[in-house]
Design an enzyme around this catalytic site. Structure first.
Site, short mmCIF file in Angstrom:
data_model
loop_
_atom_site.label_atom_id
_atom_site.label_comp_id
_atom_site.label_asym_id
_atom_site.label_seq_id
_atom_site.Cartn_x
_atom_site.Cartn_y
_atom_site.Cartn_z
N HIS A 124 52.82 55.03 35.17
CA HIS A 124 51.60 54.55 35.85
C HIS A 124 50.63 55.67 36.21
CE1 HIS A 124 51.97 50.28 36.05
NE2 HIS A 124 53.21 50.33 36.52
N ASP A 180 54.13 50.96 30.39
CA ASP A 180 53.35 51.15 31.61
C ASP A 180 53.08 52.64 31.85
OD1 ASP A 180 53.25 48.44 31.94
OD2 ASP A 180 54.03 48.43 33.98
N HIS A 226 51.07 46.73 31.07
CA HIS A 226 49.81 47.38 31.41
C HIS A 226 49.15 48.03 30.19
CE1 HIS A 226 49.23 47.21 35.84
NE2 HIS A 226 50.48 46.79 35.77
N HIS A 232 59.35 47.87 34.67
CA HIS A 232 58.48 46.80 35.15
C HIS A 232 58.52 46.57 36.66
CE1 HIS A 232 55.88 43.43 34.48
NE2 HIS A 232 56.78 42.50 34.69
N ASP A 276 29.51 44.74 32.44
CA ASP A 276 28.95 46.03 32.06
C ASP A 276 29.36 46.37 30.62
OD1 ASP A 276 27.86 48.58 32.07
OD2 ASP A 276 29.58 49.48 33.10
N ASP A 285 28.00 47.92 28.16
CA ASP A 285 27.82 49.25 27.60
C ASP A 285 28.59 50.32 28.36
OD1 ASP A 285 26.40 49.29 29.94
OD2 ASP A 285 24.52 50.03 29.05
N ASP A 289 20.64 47.73 46.14
CA ASP A 289 19.70 48.49 45.32
C ASP A 289 18.71 49.23 46.22
OD1 ASP A 289 18.34 49.48 43.13
OD2 ASP A 289 17.13 47.67 42.86
N ASN A 293 17.42 52.23 46.10
CA ASN A 293 16.32 52.98 45.46
C ASN A 293 15.40 52.08 44.65
OD1 ASN A 293 17.99 52.33 43.36
ND2 ASN A 293 18.24 54.43 42.59
N GLU A 305 29.25 52.43 43.69
CA GLU A 305 28.64 52.47 45.01
C GLU A 305 28.71 51.11 45.69
OE1 GLU A 305 24.72 54.03 44.96
OE2 GLU A 305 25.34 56.05 44.38
#
Length: 738
Positions: free
Chosen positions: A182, A209, A242, A472, A650, A652, A690, A692, A701
């Site tokens: 792990h 794992d 995993h 496991h 997400d 990309d 957000d 900024n 964040e």
């Protein structure tokens, strides 16, 4: 006479001292027994807390994946929601090996002159493999060019291996077997230090794992793969549960790779998906000892496992779909519910498959108007008219002659064979042994099964074996025998839950096939702690995790308390508090005893003010005062699931998502939780994050911003390993009070 009196007095005096000494010894013995009993009780409930929360996380991930799979099967292909998640279901796309090799090409990646890490040339040498170990020990990073090249060579080699490796001790004195690592590189380095590096004289089996949870998963993989390339007949790697890209989304490996390799991380992750699907499923030693990751079921068949196409199952969590074949050779996914009319629905359905998401009204009551129309056309028809909608798939060809175009469904026997293959792999990767006889679904993890000693006995007799070595499960001693010592659980990640929580272990097998266990703890801190200090440290860590979970269920707990508080005083007795907490948490813990560690507020007569108890805890976040508290609680309670969806959206792998993707993420979460989350609340949350105002949200964040704070218990000093954004608990090592 005087002398006799003196002797008598002396006798009584000594007799009195002996009685006093005996009483003192009895009191000390009684105290010691109570101390040992209390220590054992603390150890057990601490372990139970950690393990229960760990398994509930795995169950939540399986449920989420099943839910996303349900959406894929029922939403129209053009829907934006389906597009958000479709890329994680493309694991079985047909592509020639040569095309994949071009995609993973490393030759256009330049290594700058300032690079000070290890350089690799192929074929790899043993000196380079050992150099890689030393480089990672010194916290150096391998350049992405070499990472891709090493992974590509590993992928080519793994495709030549059988599903079940068969090895013998006759060429060496003993074989070393390691359990879960792990991502804990310190454990692997300690094993190599104590036992020696892999070599022709020192063969190893690593039992799955390798990744997730720890912070050095990619380094462990690169070390193991490098020794595999150098010693392909002496290093054996089994797949674990995993080694699955869906599990990696939740437990940190995907995030680790993308953080360490920002430029080429996406290609590395994709190539690792392919490699994981090609890892062998099991290893047999001397035809007598079976080494596999999870376990067996009452239907496990080694001959079937040996001949299936293991690489088809990039994720073992998704069952295969039945396909319809047209006469022109096109395959079309069947919309039939794969579990209906299936014999695998009996025991044998070892994956907790989701229930239908509800009737038409339950969808229309949500704030997902764009979902409603599609669901009306797809989900509701599926539920209400499963038979009549079948021909609609082929409406465009209904006017043609039956002779011109014929459609045939794959034979039931062929489909059953495919389902059986999938179930075999799922059970092998996810199952756990149990004490009673029988075989039942593993509802705790959500996948695989629990199997009893009778199943072990039948399996060993059927395949002429004498021992099963599996991993496991974390064990406090690093290993544990069960089923009349015919099943050995082996876990090699020490200090798994916290420093001092458990030992790691590996086993050596010689020609006599008698397991020889070696235990260790990798952290230097554990050698400085007494048993009492170690238990105390682990207990405090577990209680911190438990308080987080209690707060995450705040609304449900308050409802449970109100059932006892008929006069609405905000007060409940200790007994009522314990009963209410257990009714919500279902952890089977000694709540009355734990009250003193969990509740610091109580009135003079011993009752508990449950509102004050929860008011000690709060979610810290940027500008959250105007955000609905129930939404914050939902975020906190399901933040690991939310982060997993973020990682999926997400596409990309940039670590950022747009405001629109953020909105779609919350819509997916709301339909998954079957709750109402308004667009207004989502917008407020997006604006708060957000800061900024650049139109994108930093996932890390965002997850870091919302945490539980408790000034009295200093809970904010660190958070549990079970939470997706938690820092390493070793940061607490400098605390003088621990």
């Amino acid at each position: 006479m005087g002398c006799g009196v003196t002797k008598s007095e002396q006798f009584h005096k000594h007799s009195g001292k002996a009685v006093t000494t005996l009483k003192a010894a009895v009191l000390i013995q009684r105290w010691y027994r109570q101390y040992v009993a209390r220590t054992e009780m603390r150890r057990r409930y601490t372990w139970h807390i950690f393990q229960s929360i760990e398994y509930s996380g795995e169950q939540a991930q399986i449920k989420l994946y099943n839910f996303l799979g349900y959406l894929m099967d029922n939403f129209t292909p053009s829907s934006s929601e389906r597009n958000l998640i479709s890329h994680i279901f493309r694991e079985n796309e047909v592509c020639r090996d040569a095309e994949w090799e071009r995609y993973f090409c490393y030759q256009n990646i330049e290594v700058p002159e300032i690079y000070s890490g290890p350089h690799l040339t192929f074929p790899l040498t043993v000196e380079q493999a050992m150099g890689l170990v030393e480089a990672f020990r010194m916290k150096k990073q391998l350049h992405s060019r070499y990472v891709l090249q090493l992974l590509l060579e590993t992928w080519k080699l793994l495709r030549m291996f059988p599903n079940i490796n068969r090895i013998s001790t006759c060429h060496s004195k003993e074989i070393t077997i390691c359990g879960d690592l792990h991502g804990q590189l310190e454990d692997l380095l300690l094993i190599f230090y104590k036992n020696g590096m892999p070599s022709l004289e020192k063969p190893y089996v690593f039992n799955g794992d390798f990744v997730d949870r720890g912070k050095d998963s990619i380094e462990i993989l690169l070390i193991l793969f490098s020794f595999l390339l150098v010693y392909p007949s002496d290093v054996y790697l089994n797949r674990g549960n995993h080694e699955d890209h869906i599990v990696n989304l939740r437990y940190g490996f995907t995030k680790e790779v993308l953080t360490k390799y920002k430029m080429h991380g996406k290609r590395i992750v994709k190539l690792l998906q392919k490699i994981f699907s090609w890892l062998p499923l099991a290893t047999v030693i001397d035809q007598k000892v079976l080494v596999l990751h999870g376990g067996i079921s009452d239907t496990t068949d080694l001959s079937l496992l040996a001949r299936l196409d293991r690489h088809k199952y990039v994720s073992a969590l998704r069952p295969p779909k039945k396909r319809l074949m047209s006469s022109v050779g096109t395959s079309i996914d069947s919309d039939d519910e794969i579990w209906s009319n299936s014999r695998f629905n009996q025991r044998r359905t070892s994956l907790t498959y989701p229930k239908p998401l509800g009737e038409r009204d339950s969808f229309q009551n949500r704030s997902l108007q764009d979902f409603s129309d599609r669901l009306k056309a797809n989900v509701v028809e599926n539920e209400l008219e499963p038979q009549s909608r079948r021909p609609s798939i082929f409406n465009s060809v209904t006017t043609r002659s039956e002779k011109e175009i014929t459609l045939s469904v794959s034979s039931d026997s062929a489909y059953s064979d495919t389902m059986e293959e999938w179930k075999q792999i799922l059970d092998l990767l996810w199952s756990d042994p149990m004490t009673p006889d029988g075989c039942i679904p593993n509802e705790v993890r959500g996948g695989g099964c629990y199997w009893g000693p009778d199943v072990t006995e039948d399996f060993l007799n059927k395949h002429n074996l004498q021992l099963i070595i599996r991993s496991h499960e974390c064990k406090q001693d690093g290993y544990e025998f069960c089923h009349n010592r015919k099943v050995l659980t082996l876990f090699s990640a020490s200090n798994y839950y916290d420093v001092g929580s458990n030992r790691g272990a590996y086993v050596k097998l010689g020609p006599d096939l008698m397991p020889y266990m070696i235990q260790y703890q990798a952290s230097n801190l554990t050698r400085e702690l007494s048993v009492r200090q170690s238990i105390g440290r682990t207990e405090r860590s577990a209680l911190k995790v438990l308080r987080e979970q209690l707060f995450a269920h705040r609304s449900d707990l308050i409802c449970a308390f109100k059932k006892f508080d008929s006069n609405k005083t905000g007060l409940v007795s200790l007994s009522e508090w314990a009963n209410a907490v257990e009714s919500v948490m279902h952890l089977n813990l000694p709540w009355r005893m734990l009250r003193y560690q969990l509740v610091t507020c109580k009135t003079s007569d011993g009752v508990i003010n449950y509102y004050e108890w929860f008011n000690q805890l709060a979610i810290a976040g940027p500008n959250t005062d105007h955000i609905d508290q129930s939404l914050l609680e939902t975020l906190y309670r399901h933040r690991s699931t939310l982060e997993t969806i973020f990682r999926i959206v997400d596409t990309d792998n940039s670590g950022f998502i747009t405001i629109e993707d953020f909105r779609q993420t919350w819509k997916l979460l709301s339909i998954y939780l079957k709750m109402e989350i308004t667009d207004e609340a989502i917008c407020d949350l997006a604006i708060a994050i957000d800061s900024n105002q650049d139109g994108s949200i930093d996932i890390d964040e965002f997850m870091e911003a919302f945490r539980l704070t408790d000034k009295k218990s200093r809970l904010e000093r660190g958070r549990s390993m079970f939470m997706g954004t938690a820092p390493d608990l070793t940061k607490l090592e400098g605390d003088p009070n621990i």
